[in-house]
Design an enzyme around this catalytic site. Structure first.
Site, short mmCIF file in Angstrom:
data_model
loop_
_atom_site.label_atom_id
_atom_site.label_comp_id
_atom_site.label_asym_id
_atom_site.label_seq_id
_atom_site.Cartn_x
_atom_site.Cartn_y
_atom_site.Cartn_z
N GLY A 46 0.83 -1.20 0.00
CA GLY A 46 0.00 0.00 0.00
C GLY A 46 0.86 1.24 0.00
O GLY A 46 2.03 1.20 0.43
N GLN A 51 3.21 9.99 1.26
CA GLN A 51 4.47 9.25 1.22
C GLN A 51 5.28 9.55 -0.04
O GLN A 51 6.46 9.21 -0.12
CB GLN A 51 4.20 7.74 1.31
N CYS A 94 5.66 -0.13 7.21
CA CYS A 94 5.34 1.06 6.42
C CYS A 94 6.55 1.42 5.58
O CYS A 94 7.68 1.41 6.08
CB CYS A 94 4.99 2.21 7.36
N LEU A 95 6.34 1.75 4.31
CA LEU A 95 7.46 2.09 3.43
C LEU A 95 8.17 3.36 3.88
O LEU A 95 9.32 3.59 3.51
CB LEU A 95 6.98 2.24 1.98
N HIS A 136 -4.70 1.56 7.20
CA HIS A 136 -3.36 2.12 7.36
C HIS A 136 -3.14 3.29 6.37
O HIS A 136 -2.64 4.35 6.75
CB HIS A 136 -2.33 1.00 7.13
N GLU A 137 -3.54 3.07 5.11
CA GLU A 137 -3.30 4.11 4.09
C GLU A 137 -4.20 5.32 4.30
O GLU A 137 -3.76 6.47 4.10
CB GLU A 137 -3.50 3.54 2.68
N HIS A 140 -2.79 7.60 6.81
CA HIS A 140 -1.74 8.48 6.26
C HIS A 140 -2.34 9.80 5.76
O HIS A 140 -1.72 10.85 5.88
CB HIS A 140 -1.04 7.81 5.07
ZN LIG Z 1 2.45 3.45 5.75
#
Ligand SMILES: [Zn+2]
Length: 170
Positions: A46, A51, A94-95, A136-137, A140
């Site tokens: 995701g 991000q 998380c990236l 989660h996304e 963000h």
């Molecule tokens: Zn994340």
């Protein structure tokens, strides 16, 4: 499509509240395509606009396992319209916080409304990994990271290590 640089925590960009998309045009479609390419390349399941330093309410995800056909979702202005009372705890990463994983409790099932790249309103019932990923996304887009659910002590340890990592990369 183009790969975009991923913003690493801590960064003020990751704490901002994103603005709804007002017109679904080629710029938004390109952003979604670029985000998917960036996510697959990372690799991750995701990715959200902040991000990649964009301020719009858009997310992408694909929780297909290796060997399965890709199932990409491109979501514009996603909104959770229903969630189950029951929660489930699962490990997340998380990236923007590479190499750190922690258990987070989230709604087991959700219903999410969103617009697709053609501007059509969509509804999706999600459970399991897809449900957690979408929650989660969407977090963000509101400036919330999964480490915000941890104790301040754990969160600060991770953020200190991330600051050190970013200094080394700079
Ligand atoms: Zn994340």
């Amino acid at each position: 499509m183009a790969k975009l640089p991923i913003v690493l925590a801590p960064d003020p960009v990751l704490k901002m509240k994103c603005e709804p998309v007002v017109s679904i045009d080629d710029d938004v479609r390109r952003l979604l395509d670029d985000m998917l390419e960036t996510m697959y390349d990372a690799p991750g399941i995701g990715l959200s606009a902040p991000q990649v330093a964009a301020g719009q309410r858009v997310i992408v995800c694909d929780v297909a396992r290796e060997g399965e056909a890709p199932r990409p979702y491109r979501m514009i202005n996603p909104e959770i319209t229903w969630r189950s009372d029951e929660n489930v705890v699962a490990e997340e990463g998380c990236l923007s916080i590479p190499d750190y994983y922690a258990e987070v409790s989230r709604s087991r099932e959700i219903r999410v409304g969103y617009f697709d790249p053609d501007g059509a309103a969509q509804k999706l019932d999600a459970t399991g990994l897809l449900s957690a990923c979408i929650q989660h996304e969407i977090d963000h887009l509101n400036g919330v990271l999964f480490i915000d659910y941890l104790t301040p002590l754990k969160r600060n340890i991770i953020l200190r290590k991330m600051k050190k990592l970013k200094r080394q990369q700079a």
